[in-house]
Design a protein around this motif. Structure first.
Motif, PDB file in Angstrom:
ATOM      1  N   PHE A  29      -1.145   1.502  -7.368  1.00 18.57           N
ATOM      2  CA  PHE A  29      -0.983   0.095  -6.812  1.00 18.57           C
ATOM      3  C   PHE A  29       0.515   0.160  -6.267  1.00 18.57           C
ATOM      4  O   PHE A  29       0.423  -0.282  -5.143  1.00 18.57           O
ATOM      5  CB  PHE A  29      -1.036  -1.068  -8.020  1.00 18.57           C
ATOM      6  N   LEU A  30       1.565   0.507  -6.732  1.00 22.87           N
ATOM      7  CA  LEU A  30       2.692   0.642  -6.308  1.00 22.87           C
ATOM      8  C   LEU A  30       3.103   1.493  -5.022  1.00 22.87           C
ATOM      9  O   LEU A  30       3.872   1.084  -4.333  1.00 22.87           O
ATOM     10  CB  LEU A  30       3.933   0.983  -7.364  1.00 22.87           C
ATOM     11  N   ARG A  31       2.364   2.571  -4.984  1.00 21.53           N
ATOM     12  CA  ARG A  31       2.362   3.376  -3.757  1.00 21.53           C
ATOM     13  C   ARG A  31       1.488   3.056  -2.861  1.00 21.53           C
ATOM     14  O   ARG A  31       1.615   3.810  -1.586  1.00 21.53           O
ATOM     15  CB  ARG A  31       2.459   4.634  -4.327  1.00 21.53           C
ATOM     16  N   SER A  32       0.597   2.066  -2.806  1.00 22.57           N
ATOM     17  CA  SER A  32      -0.505   1.724  -1.899  1.00 22.57           C
ATOM     18  C   SER A  32      -0.636   0.272  -1.316  1.00 22.57           C
ATOM     19  O   SER A  32      -0.807   0.136  -0.266  1.00 22.57           O
ATOM     20  CB  SER A  32      -1.949   2.125  -2.390  1.00 22.57           C
ATOM     21  N   ASP A  33      -0.013  -0.533  -2.239  1.00 19.46           N
ATOM     22  CA  ASP A  33       0.098  -1.972  -1.938  1.00 19.46           C
ATOM     23  C   ASP A  33       0.697  -2.368  -0.607  1.00 19.46           C
ATOM     24  O   ASP A  33       2.161  -1.744  -0.389  1.00 19.46           O
ATOM     25  CB  ASP A  33       0.620  -2.679  -3.186  1.00 19.46           C
ATOM     26  N   LYS A  34       0.409  -2.939   0.328  1.00 20.01           N
ATOM     27  CA  LYS A  34       0.936  -3.147   1.481  1.00 20.01           C
ATOM     28  C   LYS A  34       2.206  -3.979   1.496  1.00 20.01           C
ATOM     29  O   LYS A  34       3.351  -3.799   2.138  1.00 20.01           O
ATOM     30  CB  LYS A  34       0.080  -3.735   2.588  1.00 20.01           C
ATOM     31  N   ASP A  35       2.309  -4.907   0.243  1.00 23.97           N
ATOM     32  CA  ASP A  35       3.589  -5.773   0.044  1.00 23.97           C
ATOM     33  C   ASP A  35       4.539  -5.130  -0.446  1.00 23.97           C
ATOM     34  O   ASP A  35       5.843  -5.075   0.170  1.00 23.97           O
ATOM     35  CB  ASP A  35       3.265  -6.957  -0.612  1.00 23.97           C
ATOM     36  N   VAL A  36       4.283  -4.254  -1.424  1.00 23.42           N
ATOM     37  CA  VAL A  36       5.199  -3.272  -1.967  1.00 23.42           C
ATOM     38  C   VAL A  36       5.818  -2.389  -1.195  1.00 23.42           C
ATOM     39  O   VAL A  36       7.171  -1.964  -1.204  1.00 23.42           O
ATOM     40  CB  VAL A  36       4.482  -2.521  -3.116  1.00 23.42           C
ATOM     41  N   ASN A  37       5.254  -1.756  -0.309  1.00 20.79           N
ATOM     42  CA  ASN A  37       5.350  -0.647   0.796  1.00 20.79           C
ATOM     43  C   ASN A  37       5.562  -1.098   2.139  1.00 20.79           C
ATOM     44  O   ASN A  37       5.713  -0.556   3.009  1.00 20.79           O
ATOM     45  CB  ASN A  37       4.361   0.328   0.924  1.00 20.79           C
ATOM     46  N   GLU A  38       5.966  -2.489   2.071  1.00 20.06           N
ATOM     47  CA  GLU A  38       6.259  -3.038   3.545  1.00 20.06           C
ATOM     48  C   GLU A  38       7.405  -2.373   4.304  1.00 20.06           C
ATOM     49  O   GLU A  38       7.657  -2.082   5.312  1.00 20.06           O
ATOM     50  CB  GLU A  38       6.670  -4.545   3.393  1.00 20.06           C
ATOM     51  N   VAL A  40       8.790   0.815   3.208  1.00 18.85           N
ATOM     52  CA  VAL A  40       8.973   2.015   2.570  1.00 18.85           C
ATOM     53  C   VAL A  40       7.963   2.803   3.331  1.00 18.85           C
ATOM     54  O   VAL A  40       6.752   2.595   3.513  1.00 18.85           O
ATOM     55  CB  VAL A  40       8.623   1.977   0.900  1.00 18.85           C
ATOM     56  N   LYS A  41       8.389   4.164   3.703  1.00 21.64           N
ATOM     57  CA  LYS A  41       7.816   4.951   4.236  1.00 21.64           C
ATOM     58  C   LYS A  41       7.420   6.174   3.197  1.00 21.64           C
ATOM     59  O   LYS A  41       8.497   6.951   3.024  1.00 21.64           O
ATOM     60  CB  LYS A  41       8.279   5.606   5.658  1.00 21.64           C
ATOM     61  N   ARG A  42       6.382   6.198   2.750  1.00 25.28           N
ATOM     62  CA  ARG A  42       6.158   7.243   1.703  1.00 25.28           C
ATOM     63  C   ARG A  42       4.440   7.456   1.556  1.00 25.28           C
ATOM     64  O   ARG A  42       3.830   6.667   1.980  1.00 25.28           O
ATOM     65  CB  ARG A  42       6.796   6.867   0.359  1.00 25.28           C
ATOM     66  N   PRO A  43       4.293   8.711   1.198  1.00 25.81           N
ATOM     67  CA  PRO A  43       2.678   8.950   1.007  1.00 25.81           C
ATOM     68  C   PRO A  43       2.153   7.880  -0.086  1.00 25.81           C
ATOM     69  O   PRO A  43       2.727   7.790  -1.226  1.00 25.81           O
ATOM     70  CB  PRO A  43       2.575  10.248   0.357  1.00 25.81           C
ATOM     71  N   SER A  44       0.949   7.457   0.098  1.00 27.20           N
ATOM     72  CA  SER A  44       0.277   6.495  -0.434  1.00 27.20           C
ATOM     73  C   SER A  44      -0.272   7.115  -1.708  1.00 27.20           C
ATOM     74  O   SER A  44      -0.487   8.432  -1.745  1.00 27.20           O
ATOM     75  CB  SER A  44      -0.694   5.324   0.048  1.00 27.20           C
ATOM     76  N   ALA A  45      -0.976   6.410  -2.594  1.00 26.85           N
ATOM     77  CA  ALA A  45      -1.618   7.094  -3.792  1.00 26.85           C
ATOM     78  C   ALA A  45      -2.757   6.217  -4.027  1.00 26.85           C
ATOM     79  O   ALA A  45      -2.848   5.705  -5.096  1.00 26.85           O
ATOM     80  CB  ALA A  45      -0.993   7.404  -4.976  1.00 26.85           C
ATOM     81  N   GLU A  46      -3.772   5.974  -3.242  1.00 25.54           N
ATOM     82  CA  GLU A  46      -4.671   4.794  -3.078  1.00 25.54           C
ATOM     83  C   GLU A  46      -5.822   5.335  -4.056  1.00 25.54           C
ATOM     84  O   GLU A  46      -6.681   4.619  -4.493  1.00 25.54           O
ATOM     85  CB  GLU A  46      -5.297   4.540  -1.723  1.00 25.54           C
ATOM     86  N   THR A  47      -5.772   6.705  -4.512  1.00 29.99           N
ATOM     87  CA  THR A  47      -6.899   7.053  -5.343  1.00 29.99           C
ATOM     88  C   THR A  47      -6.407   7.601  -6.636  1.00 29.99           C
ATOM     89  O   THR A  47      -5.261   7.872  -6.692  1.00 29.99           O
ATOM     90  CB  THR A  47      -7.764   8.274  -4.633  1.00 29.99           C
ATOM     91  N   LYS A  48      -7.313   7.585  -7.875  1.00 26.87           N
ATOM     92  CA  LYS A  48      -6.722   8.100  -8.845  1.00 26.87           C
ATOM     93  C   LYS A  48      -6.200   9.564  -9.032  1.00 26.87           C
ATOM     94  O   LYS A  48      -5.126   9.889  -9.411  1.00 26.87           O
ATOM     95  CB  LYS A  48      -7.988   7.992 -10.153  1.00 26.87           C
ATOM     96  N   GLU A  49      -6.956  10.285  -8.246  1.00 32.16           N
ATOM     97  CA  GLU A  49      -6.455  11.673  -8.065  1.00 32.16           C
ATOM     98  C   GLU A  49      -4.988  11.637  -7.483  1.00 32.16           C
ATOM     99  O   GLU A  49      -4.229  12.586  -7.988  1.00 32.16           O
ATOM    100  CB  GLU A  49      -7.511  12.244  -7.097  1.00 32.16           C
ATOM    101  N   LYS A  50      -4.969  10.930  -6.323  1.00 33.75           N
ATOM    102  CA  LYS A  50      -3.465  11.178  -5.712  1.00 33.75           C
ATOM    103  C   LYS A  50      -2.339  10.687  -6.519  1.00 33.75           C
ATOM    104  O   LYS A  50      -1.198  10.859  -6.654  1.00 33.75           O
ATOM    105  CB  LYS A  50      -3.620  10.226  -4.406  1.00 33.75           C
ATOM    106  N   ALA A  51      -2.714   9.457  -7.373  1.00 37.73           N
ATOM    107  CA  ALA A  51      -1.588   8.972  -8.289  1.00 37.73           C
ATOM    108  C   ALA A  51      -1.477   9.694  -9.420  1.00 37.73           C
ATOM    109  O   ALA A  51      -0.198  10.337  -9.844  1.00 37.73           O
ATOM    110  CB  ALA A  51      -2.318   7.540  -9.016  1.00 37.73           C
ATOM    111  N   LEU A  52      -2.570  10.667  -9.904  1.00 34.75           N
ATOM    112  CA  LEU A  52      -2.188  11.479 -11.092  1.00 34.75           C
ATOM    113  C   LEU A  52      -1.258  12.837 -10.598  1.00 34.75           C
ATOM    114  O   LEU A  52      -0.755  13.490 -11.017  1.00 34.75           O
ATOM    115  CB  LEU A  52      -3.764  11.886 -11.606  1.00 34.75           C
TER     116      LEU A  52
END
Length: 173
Positions: A29-38, A40-52
Motif C-alpha cells: 500500500f505505502l509504495r503503490s498508493d497514489k496519495d502516499v506517493n504523490e 515520491v519517485k520510487r519503484p512501486s510494490a503493487e503485488t505481494k511478490e514485489k512487496a516481499l
C-alpha cells in the motif's frame, strides 16, 4: 559510524520495530498508493511478490549494516502504519539520509513528528552522526513543514541527482 546494531525505538505513542514479511500488505500500500506517493519517485510494490522483494532488500540492508529501517506501529497495536529509515550513509559514517512514509489515515496527528524526533536523536546519539539530510519534493508542503518544525534547514543549491524535483534539507548535530 559507531558499532552497528539494530535497535527498536519507543516513543510516547509509538513503537519503531523491525519490518517483517507479514507487513507485506502495508508495504504494498505505502509504495503503490497514489496519495502516499504523490511527491515520491520510487519503484512501486503493487503485488505481494514485489512487496516481499522490498522487505527482503530492507532485511539484507540491515544485516549488511547499510541502513536502519523501522516500521511504525501504535503501542498496543501491531499493525504497521508507516515507516522511517536512516540510509545512504556517507563513507565516513558521519552523514545519513532520513526517509519516511505514513498511511494517510494516520497523517496530521503528530505521528511522523514523534518518529522523526526519535530517529534523529538515535542518529546523533547512538550512531554519532554529524548531519542528517532529507530529500523532499519541492511541492510537498507537509514534508517541508515537518522537517522545518524539527530544525532541518533548506540546503540552498544542493541538488538531488536522481530527482530534479527534490530539494534537500539538513539537520546538524
Amino acid at each position: 559510524m559507531t558499532e552497528f546494531s539494530f535497535s527498536e525505538i519507543e516513543t510516547e505513542r509509538l513503537l519503531l520495530t523491525k519490518l517483517q514479511t507479514t507487513d507485506w500488505e502495508m508495504i504494498s500500500f505505502l509504495r503503490s498508493d497514489k496519495d502516499v506517493n504523490e511527491f515520491v519517485k520510487r519503484p512501486s510494490a503493487e503485488t505481494k511478490e514485489k512487496a516481499l522483494e522490498f522487505i527482503d532488500k530492507i532485511s539484507k540492508g540491515i544485516e549488511s549494516q547499510m541502513l536502519y529501517y523501522w516500521k511504525l506501529t501504535e503501542k498496543g497495536n501491531s499493525e504497521m502504519i508507516g515507516s522511517i529509515c536512516l540510509w545512504n550513509f556517507s563513507e565516513d559514517g558521519k552523514t545519513a539520509e532520513v526517509g519516511y512514509d505514513l498511511s494517510p489515515k494516520y497523517q496530521r496527528k503528530g505521528i511522523m513528528n514523534e518518529s522523526l524526533k526519535s530517529v534523529t536523536e538515535f542518529g546523533f546519539q547512538k550512531l554519532n552522526l554529524d548531519l542528517i539530510e532529507a530529500y523532499t519534493q519541492y511541492q510537498n508542503e507537509p514534508s517541508k513543514k515537518l522537517l522545518e518544525r524539527n530544525g532541518f534547514t533548506l540546503v540552498e543549491g544542493k541538488k538531488d541527482i536522481d530527482n530534479a524535483d527534490n530539494i534537500v534539507y539538513a539537520l546538524k548535530k
